[in-house]
Design a protein around this motif. Structure first.
Motif, PDB file in Angstrom:
ATOM      1  N   PRO A 120       0.796  -1.229   0.000  1.00  5.10           N
ATOM      2  CA  PRO A 120       0.000   0.000   0.000  1.00  5.10           C
ATOM      3  C   PRO A 120       0.831   1.283   0.000  1.00  5.10           C
ATOM      4  N   HIS A 121       2.134   1.183  -0.275  1.00  7.21           N
ATOM      5  CA  HIS A 121       3.001   2.369  -0.379  1.00  7.21           C
ATOM      6  C   HIS A 121       2.481   3.282  -1.504  1.00  7.21           C
ATOM      7  N   ASP A 122       2.848   4.570  -1.443  1.00 11.20           N
ATOM      8  CA  ASP A 122       2.205   5.521  -2.354  1.00 11.20           C
ATOM      9  C   ASP A 122       2.879   5.700  -3.718  1.00 11.20           C
ATOM     10  N   GLY A 123       3.571   4.710  -4.216  1.00  9.11           N
ATOM     11  CA  GLY A 123       3.928   4.659  -5.636  1.00  9.11           C
ATOM     12  C   GLY A 123       2.692   4.245  -6.434  1.00  9.11           C
ATOM     13  N   VAL A 124       2.803   4.211  -7.775  1.00 10.16           N
ATOM     14  CA  VAL A 124       1.608   3.842  -8.549  1.00 10.16           C
ATOM     15  C   VAL A 124       1.238   2.372  -8.412  1.00 10.16           C
ATOM     16  N   ASP A 125       2.237   1.511  -8.209  1.00  7.06           N
ATOM     17  CA  ASP A 125       1.962   0.070  -8.354  1.00  7.06           C
ATOM     18  C   ASP A 125       3.023  -0.712  -7.582  1.00  7.06           C
ATOM     19  N   GLY A 126       3.255  -0.324  -6.306  1.00  7.63           N
ATOM     20  CA  GLY A 126       4.396  -0.859  -5.577  1.00  7.63           C
ATOM     21  C   GLY A 126       4.289  -2.343  -5.259  1.00  7.63           C
ATOM     22  N   VAL A 127       5.441  -2.991  -5.257  1.00  9.24           N
ATOM     23  CA  VAL A 127       5.537  -4.383  -4.813  1.00  9.24           C
ATOM     24  C   VAL A 127       6.789  -4.560  -3.957  1.00  9.24           C
ATOM     25  N   ALA A 128       6.726  -5.535  -3.060  1.00 15.48           N
ATOM     26  CA  ALA A 128       7.908  -6.031  -2.356  1.00 15.48           C
ATOM     27  C   ALA A 128       8.146  -7.449  -2.872  1.00 15.48           C
ATOM     28  N   PHE A 129       9.225  -8.098  -2.381  1.00 18.64           N
ATOM     29  CA  PHE A 129       9.618  -9.358  -3.010  1.00 18.64           C
ATOM     30  C   PHE A 129      10.006 -10.436  -1.995  1.00 18.64           C
ATOM     31  N   VAL A 130       9.762 -11.682  -2.384  1.00 19.18           N
ATOM     32  CA  VAL A 130      10.375 -12.836  -1.725  1.00 19.18           C
ATOM     33  C   VAL A 130      11.069 -13.649  -2.811  1.00 19.18           C
ATOM     34  N   VAL A 131      12.369 -13.915  -2.602  1.00 23.14           N
ATOM     35  CA  VAL A 131      13.111 -14.800  -3.505  1.00 23.14           C
ATOM     36  C   VAL A 131      13.142 -16.177  -2.871  1.00 23.14           C
ATOM     37  N   ASP A 132      12.696 -17.172  -3.615  1.00 25.59           N
ATOM     38  CA  ASP A 132      12.655 -18.555  -3.122  1.00 25.59           C
ATOM     39  C   ASP A 132      13.455 -19.417  -4.093  1.00 25.59           C
ATOM     40  N   ASP A 133      14.576 -19.959  -3.606  1.00 23.73           N
ATOM     41  CA  ASP A 133      15.409 -20.782  -4.498  1.00 23.73           C
ATOM     42  C   ASP A 133      15.167 -22.274  -4.258  1.00 23.73           C
ATOM     43  N   SER A 134      14.042 -22.572  -3.644  1.00 21.31           N
ATOM     44  CA  SER A 134      13.576 -23.920  -3.302  1.00 21.31           C
ATOM     45  C   SER A 134      14.329 -24.525  -2.118  1.00 21.31           C
ATOM     46  N   ARG A 135      15.334 -23.783  -1.579  1.00 24.60           N
ATOM     47  CA  ARG A 135      15.978 -24.206  -0.323  1.00 24.60           C
ATOM     48  C   ARG A 135      15.697 -23.202   0.790  1.00 24.60           C
ATOM     49  N   SER A 136      15.697 -21.911   0.421  1.00 20.26           N
ATOM     50  CA  SER A 136      15.432 -20.887   1.435  1.00 20.26           C
ATOM     51  C   SER A 136      14.676 -19.713   0.820  1.00 20.26           C
ATOM     52  N   ARG A 137      14.120 -18.898   1.732  1.00 17.88           N
ATOM     53  CA  ARG A 137      13.287 -17.778   1.302  1.00 17.88           C
ATOM     54  C   ARG A 137      13.853 -16.475   1.871  1.00 17.88           C
ATOM     55  N   LEU A 138      14.084 -15.518   0.969  1.00 13.66           N
ATOM     56  CA  LEU A 138      14.638 -14.214   1.338  1.00 13.66           C
ATOM     57  C   LEU A 138      13.624 -13.120   1.017  1.00 13.66           C
ATOM     58  N   GLY A 139      13.349 -12.244   1.992  1.00  9.71           N
ATOM     59  CA  GLY A 139      12.455 -11.112   1.758  1.00  9.71           C
ATOM     60  C   GLY A 139      13.242  -9.855   1.411  1.00  9.71           C
ATOM     61  N   VAL A 140      12.749  -9.116   0.429  1.00 13.97           N
ATOM     62  CA  VAL A 140      13.261  -7.782   0.102  1.00 13.97           C
ATOM     63  C   VAL A 140      12.073  -6.843   0.272  1.00 13.97           C
ATOM     64  N   LEU A 141      11.956  -6.308   1.503  1.00 16.78           N
ATOM     65  CA  LEU A 141      10.702  -5.683   1.925  1.00 16.78           C
ATOM     66  C   LEU A 141      10.951  -4.250   2.381  1.00 16.78           C
ATOM     67  N   THR A 142      10.844  -3.306   1.457  1.00 18.88           N
ATOM     68  CA  THR A 142      10.942  -1.884   1.832  1.00 18.88           C
ATOM     69  C   THR A 142       9.810  -1.112   1.166  1.00 18.88           C
ATOM     70  N   ASP A 143       9.651   0.141   1.577  1.00 18.47           N
ATOM     71  CA  ASP A 143       8.583   0.988   1.022  1.00 18.47           C
ATOM     72  C   ASP A 143       7.251   0.262   1.132  1.00 18.47           C
ATOM     73  N   LEU A 144       6.934  -0.109   2.379  1.00 14.88           N
ATOM     74  CA  LEU A 144       5.797  -1.016   2.620  1.00 14.88           C
ATOM     75  C   LEU A 144       4.484  -0.281   2.853  1.00 14.88           C
ATOM     76  N   GLY A 145       4.528   1.015   3.107  1.00 14.68           N
ATOM     77  CA  GLY A 145       3.289   1.755   3.374  1.00 14.68           C
ATOM     78  C   GLY A 145       2.916   1.685   4.847  1.00 14.68           C
ATOM     79  N   HIS A 146       2.441   0.543   5.259  1.00 15.91           N
ATOM     80  CA  HIS A 146       2.179   0.274   6.675  1.00 15.91           C
ATOM     81  C   HIS A 146       2.201  -1.242   6.867  1.00 15.91           C
ATOM     82  N   GLY A 160      15.673 -15.164   5.694  1.00 19.74           N
ATOM     83  CA  GLY A 160      16.455 -13.933   5.816  1.00 19.74           C
ATOM     84  C   GLY A 160      15.611 -12.786   5.289  1.00 19.74           C
ATOM     85  N   VAL A 161      15.898 -11.559   5.758  1.00 13.52           N
ATOM     86  CA  VAL A 161      15.062 -10.450   5.284  1.00 13.52           C
ATOM     87  C   VAL A 161      15.814  -9.116   5.302  1.00 13.52           C
ATOM     88  N   PHE A 162      15.648  -8.348   4.234  1.00 10.56           N
ATOM     89  CA  PHE A 162      15.916  -6.912   4.253  1.00 10.56           C
ATOM     90  C   PHE A 162      14.577  -6.267   4.569  1.00 10.56           C
TER      91      PHE A 162
END
Ligand SMILES: [Zn+2]
Ligand SMILES: [Zn+2]
Length: 255
Positions: A120-146, A160-162
């Motif tokens: 819900p961040h105030d860009g037009v179409d914002g997304v955050a990310f999870v990278v899953d390499d089938s062994r582990s999951r990494l979050g890239v989570l910024t500009d989240l809004g709330h 792991g997470v940013f």
């Protein structure tokens, strides 16, 4: 999986992630030269990057996407709406090799997938990310809004997470920003605070999280020491916590 922040904050964002068979950059808010030189310090060649994924249209995330694509031949992924806003801002220049995704879509690259999470961040179409390499999951989570519905549960399923830790509440309230800007940052389309980040991480470290790197810290309304102190007060001293620098590359993290 390995990951490193090349820079994080309102002055420019770029995070590098590599899996066994894929090299990805998230966001292009620093210059091509800066990204190239910072990757070289960890023995990586920017020309080997397979894909640049843009989170949203704000210039601290998208301003150099054109350079990355033209100079280094990196394919770019972003949503259609983000693409059109980025192209209408004069600074970027043409972007080559763009593919579009829908917010919420999973982008597949063989054994590695990138889950895109609408924010819900105030860009037009914002997304955050999870990278899953089938062994582990990494979050890239910024500009989240709330702290939006589903975010606490999502964080507990990461290894792991940013994570955005943008501001200290009292520094923001008592600081120099004009009232409208304070309202925007605290509001539903702004950023999440140190205390909100610490709350999310207390759930996550009770689960499977191995490390967290605090990201997108405000220059005016936060400091690495204050962000870490707020987190340590909630999480204790036993968890692996680092801070992504606003000025350069941070430590290389592994999962
Ligand atoms: Zn940002
Ligand atoms: Zn933003």
């Amino acid at each position: 999986m390995k990951a490193v922040s090349l820079q994080s904050g309102s002055n420019g964002n770029c995070i590098y992630v590599e899996t066994k068979d894929l090299r990805i950059l998230f966001d292009a808010g620093i210059s091509g030269i800066q990204a190239e030189e910072r990757l070289r310090t960890i023995g990586r060649d920017i020309r080997d990057v397979d894909c640049l994924v843009i989170s949203h249209d704000h210039t601290d995330h998208a301003r150099c996407a054109g350079i990355f694509s033209r100079k280094y031949g990196i394919d770019v992924r972003m949503t259609r709406k983000t693409h059109s806003v980025v192209m209408s801002s004069a600074s970027c220049g043409p972007i080559r090799g763009v593919s579009h995704f829908e917010p919420g879509e999973i982008i597949s690259f063989g054994d590695t997938v990138i889950e895109t999470i609408p924010t819900p961040h105030d860009g037009v179409d914002g997304v955050a990310f999870v990278v899953d390499d089938s062994r582990s999951r990494l979050g890239v989570l910024t500009d989240l809004g709330h702290v939006f519905d589903g975010l606490p549960e999502l964080v507990t399923e990461l290894d792991g997470v940013f994570l955005e830790s943008n501001y200290d509440v009292s520094m923001l309230e008592n600081g120099p920003y004009p009232a409208f800007l304070k309202k925007r940052i605290k509001g539903p389309g702004g950023h999440i605070s140190n205390a909100e980040s610490a709350g999310l991480l207390s759930r996550a470290f009770a689960g499977r999280l191995k490390w967290a790197c605090l990201a997108h810290l405000s220059e005016q309304n936060n400091s690495p020491a204050i962000a870490v102190a707020t987190h340590r007060a909630v999480l204790g001293g036993g968890v692996a916590l680092s801070v992504a620098s606003r000025y350069g590359i941070s430590s290389l993290l592994s999962l």
